[in-house]
Design an enzyme around this catalytic site. Sequence first.
Site, PDB file in Angstrom:
ATOM      1  N   ARG A 138       0.834  -1.218   0.000  1.00 21.50           N
ATOM      2  CA  ARG A 138       0.000   0.000   0.000  1.00 21.50           C
ATOM      3  C   ARG A 138       0.855   1.249   0.000  1.00 21.50           C
ATOM      4  O   ARG A 138       0.647   2.187  -0.769  1.00 21.50           O
ATOM      5  CB  ARG A 138      -0.921   0.014   1.238  1.00 21.50           C
ATOM      6  CG  ARG A 138      -2.166  -0.793   1.042  1.00 21.50           C
ATOM      7  CD  ARG A 138      -2.822  -1.030   2.354  1.00 21.50           C
ATOM      8  NE  ARG A 138      -1.951  -1.841   3.194  1.00 21.50           N
ATOM      9  CZ  ARG A 138      -2.356  -2.589   4.215  1.00 21.50           C
ATOM     10  NH1 ARG A 138      -3.620  -2.603   4.539  1.00 21.50           N
ATOM     11  NH2 ARG A 138      -1.504  -3.296   4.926  1.00 21.50           N
ATOM     12  N   MET A 139       1.881   1.261   0.878  1.00 23.84           N
ATOM     13  CA  MET A 139       2.733   2.449   0.956  1.00 23.84           C
ATOM     14  C   MET A 139       3.654   2.560  -0.254  1.00 23.84           C
ATOM     15  O   MET A 139       3.875   3.650  -0.771  1.00 23.84           O
ATOM     16  CB  MET A 139       3.562   2.410   2.250  1.00 23.84           C
ATOM     17  CG  MET A 139       2.764   2.748   3.491  1.00 23.84           C
ATOM     18  SD  MET A 139       2.017   4.377   3.379  1.00 23.84           S
ATOM     19  CE  MET A 139       3.472   5.377   3.131  1.00 23.84           C
ATOM     20  N   GLY A 156      10.014   3.702   6.957  1.00 21.40           N
ATOM     21  CA  GLY A 156       8.833   3.859   7.811  1.00 21.40           C
ATOM     22  C   GLY A 156       8.330   2.522   8.309  1.00 21.40           C
ATOM     23  O   GLY A 156       7.272   2.458   8.931  1.00 21.40           O
ATOM     24  N   HIS A 215      -9.087   4.736  15.453  1.00 25.55           N
ATOM     25  CA  HIS A 215      -8.662   4.103  14.198  1.00 25.55           C
ATOM     26  C   HIS A 215      -9.747   3.146  13.702  1.00 25.55           C
ATOM     27  O   HIS A 215     -10.630   2.755  14.461  1.00 25.55           O
ATOM     28  CB  HIS A 215      -7.349   3.327  14.381  1.00 25.55           C
ATOM     29  CG  HIS A 215      -6.133   4.214  14.406  1.00 25.55           C
ATOM     30  ND1 HIS A 215      -5.662   4.775  15.567  1.00 25.55           N
ATOM     31  CD2 HIS A 215      -5.309   4.646  13.411  1.00 25.55           C
ATOM     32  CE1 HIS A 215      -4.596   5.515  15.283  1.00 25.55           C
ATOM     33  NE2 HIS A 215      -4.367   5.461  13.979  1.00 25.55           N
ATOM     34  N   LYS A 221      -7.648  -2.375  12.940  1.00 23.65           N
ATOM     35  CA  LYS A 221      -6.357  -2.158  13.636  1.00 23.65           C
ATOM     36  C   LYS A 221      -6.246  -3.119  14.825  1.00 23.65           C
ATOM     37  O   LYS A 221      -7.175  -3.257  15.612  1.00 23.65           O
ATOM     38  CB  LYS A 221      -6.243  -0.705  14.114  1.00 23.65           C
ATOM     39  CG  LYS A 221      -4.884  -0.398  14.694  1.00 23.65           C
ATOM     40  CD  LYS A 221      -4.642   1.099  14.806  1.00 23.65           C
ATOM     41  CE  LYS A 221      -3.304   1.418  15.452  1.00 23.65           C
ATOM     42  NZ  LYS A 221      -2.169   0.947  14.646  1.00 23.65           N
TER      43      LYS A 221
HETATM   44  P1  NAD Z   1       1.924  -3.903   2.824  1.00 19.47           P
HETATM   45  O1  NAD Z   1       1.812  -5.252   3.472  1.00 19.47           O
HETATM   46  O2  NAD Z   1       0.829  -3.416   1.956  1.00 19.47           O
HETATM   47  O3  NAD Z   1       3.292  -3.821   1.978  1.00 19.47           O
HETATM   48  C1  NAD Z   1       4.518  -4.362   2.384  1.00 19.47           C
HETATM   49  C2  NAD Z   1       5.318  -4.649   1.129  1.00 19.47           C
HETATM   50  O4  NAD Z   1       6.628  -5.053   1.486  1.00 19.47           O
HETATM   51  C3  NAD Z   1       4.703  -5.778   0.279  1.00 19.47           C
HETATM   52  O5  NAD Z   1       4.664  -5.367  -1.067  1.00 19.47           O
HETATM   53  C4  NAD Z   1       5.689  -6.913   0.468  1.00 19.47           C
HETATM   54  O6  NAD Z   1       5.739  -7.784  -0.664  1.00 19.47           O
HETATM   55  C5  NAD Z   1       6.983  -6.122   0.632  1.00 19.47           C
HETATM   56  N1  NAD Z   1       8.051  -6.942   1.196  1.00 19.47           N
HETATM   57  C6  NAD Z   1       7.981  -7.881   2.160  1.00 19.47           C
HETATM   58  N2  NAD Z   1       9.192  -8.474   2.324  1.00 19.47           N
HETATM   59  C7  NAD Z   1      10.023  -7.876   1.437  1.00 19.47           C
HETATM   60  C8  NAD Z   1      11.379  -8.064   1.100  1.00 19.47           C
HETATM   61  N3  NAD Z   1      12.119  -9.010   1.689  1.00 19.47           N
HETATM   62  N4  NAD Z   1      11.942  -7.265   0.157  1.00 19.47           N
HETATM   63  C9  NAD Z   1      11.195  -6.341  -0.484  1.00 19.47           C
HETATM   64  N5  NAD Z   1       9.880  -6.132  -0.229  1.00 19.47           N
HETATM   65  C10 NAD Z   1       9.312  -6.894   0.718  1.00 19.47           C
HETATM   66  O7  NAD Z   1       2.189  -2.889   4.027  1.00 19.47           O
HETATM   67  P2  NAD Z   1       2.072  -1.294   4.019  1.00 19.47           P
HETATM   68  O8  NAD Z   1       0.758  -0.869   4.544  1.00 19.47           O
HETATM   69  O9  NAD Z   1       2.569  -0.752   2.721  1.00 19.47           O
HETATM   70  O10 NAD Z   1       3.127  -0.947   5.182  1.00 19.47           O
HETATM   71  C11 NAD Z   1       4.476  -1.320   5.088  1.00 19.47           C
HETATM   72  C12 NAD Z   1       5.178  -0.941   6.398  1.00 19.47           C
HETATM   73  O11 NAD Z   1       5.110   0.474   6.609  1.00 19.47           O
HETATM   74  C13 NAD Z   1       4.516  -1.565   7.648  1.00 19.47           C
HETATM   75  O12 NAD Z   1       5.534  -1.853   8.587  1.00 19.47           O
HETATM   76  C14 NAD Z   1       3.621  -0.438   8.173  1.00 19.47           C
HETATM   77  O13 NAD Z   1       3.328  -0.541   9.543  1.00 19.47           O
HETATM   78  C15 NAD Z   1       4.505   0.756   7.877  1.00 19.47           C
HETATM   79  N6  NAD Z   1       3.808   2.070   7.780  1.00 19.47           N
HETATM   80  C16 NAD Z   1       4.472   3.135   8.301  1.00 19.47           C
HETATM   81  C17 NAD Z   1       3.945   4.405   8.172  1.00 19.47           C
HETATM   82  C18 NAD Z   1       4.747   5.577   8.682  1.00 19.47           C
HETATM   83  O14 NAD Z   1       4.312   6.734   8.561  1.00 19.47           O
HETATM   84  N7  NAD Z   1       5.948   5.336   9.235  1.00 19.47           N
HETATM   85  C19 NAD Z   1       2.717   4.611   7.529  1.00 19.47           C
HETATM   86  C20 NAD Z   1       2.055   3.488   6.999  1.00 19.47           C
HETATM   87  C21 NAD Z   1       2.614   2.204   7.116  1.00 19.47           C
END
Ligand code: NAD
Length: 264
Positions: free
Chosen positions: A16-17, A94, A151, A155
């Site tokens: 998603r991110m 993040g 939230h 969550k």
């Molecule tokens: P998501 O599950 O939609 O995406 C995670 C992605 O990482 C997936 O595409 C997955 O295939 C990939 N991935 C997993 N292992 C990998 C690897 N070894 N190499 C490369 N890619 C790999 O999750 P998301 O909602 O996009 O969130 C991702 C992270 O960011 C989570 O830890 C979430 O909590 C965090 N997050 C942080 C913030 C912030 O502001 N800091 C905001 C939103 C989400």
Amino acid sequence: MSTHMSKLIIVGASGRMGRALIENAEQMEEVTVVAAIDRPGSSWLGERIGGVQLTGDLSEHISQADVVIDFSAPESCVRAARIATQAGVRFVSGTTGLTAAQLEEVEECSKQAAVLHAANFSVGVNVLERLVELASAATGESFDLEIFEAHHRRKVDAPSGTALFLGEAAARGRDVSLDERAQWSRHGQVGAREPGEIGFQVLRGGDIVGEHTVFLCGDGERLELTHRATDRGIFARGALRAACWIATKRPGLYTMRDVLFSRS
Ligand code: NAD
């Protein structure tokens, strides 16, 4: 913001991110995405998101980048931090849920190249965090401090990491320990509020992206500091802002406070 054109690699690109980062980056003149990395074996490898094709090997592309942005998973975050910084490439992440040892490893990488890890990249939340520390210090313990967060129903953890981040700022403002002052829940005959408590209240429901209010309740007056997120794109835009900022920085560990409040 820097006018330097930054070449970015996105790790976790099909998530998603990751997708939000690529979509937002494509609308910015200051950055270009040179590679998008996902998990080896991911069904997305070879597909395109926006103008970039997803691949599974960060090492192969690292020499093309100024900054790696990682929003993936704890283990891949640590691995990406090592690969990027060993090549002298700045690292912004993040990813949440890292153990203390994993976080320490990422921080250690900052000796080789600039690193910024933040649990919340929203510009508004990071401004709020600073306001909370100021308000907490200025009001002192004659004002009762409570943190409310809401939230969506999916969550699984509570209170949110952001509520804890705000709680730490409140505790720092009063020079106390959050662990000692936190009041996590109230139910039944709990007695009167203890002076100096930092209370947490949690709501879960619907599709609420994220709301946080810090209440400072005095006698005859009440201050409420609120942030409402309505769009997850705020995290992507904050991370891209951090990437532009860090692109010219020397090795070291940076925070969103540095991005938002330092003059250089
Ligand atoms: P998501 O599950 O939609 O995406 C995670 C992605 O990482 C997936 O595409 C997955 O295939 C990939 N991935 C997993 N292992 C990998 C690897 N070894 N190499 C490369 N890619 C790999 O999750 P998301 O909602 O996009 O969130 C991702 C992270 O960011 C989570 O830890 C979430 O909590 C965090 N997050 C942080 C913030 C912030 O502001 N800091 C905001 C939103 C989400």
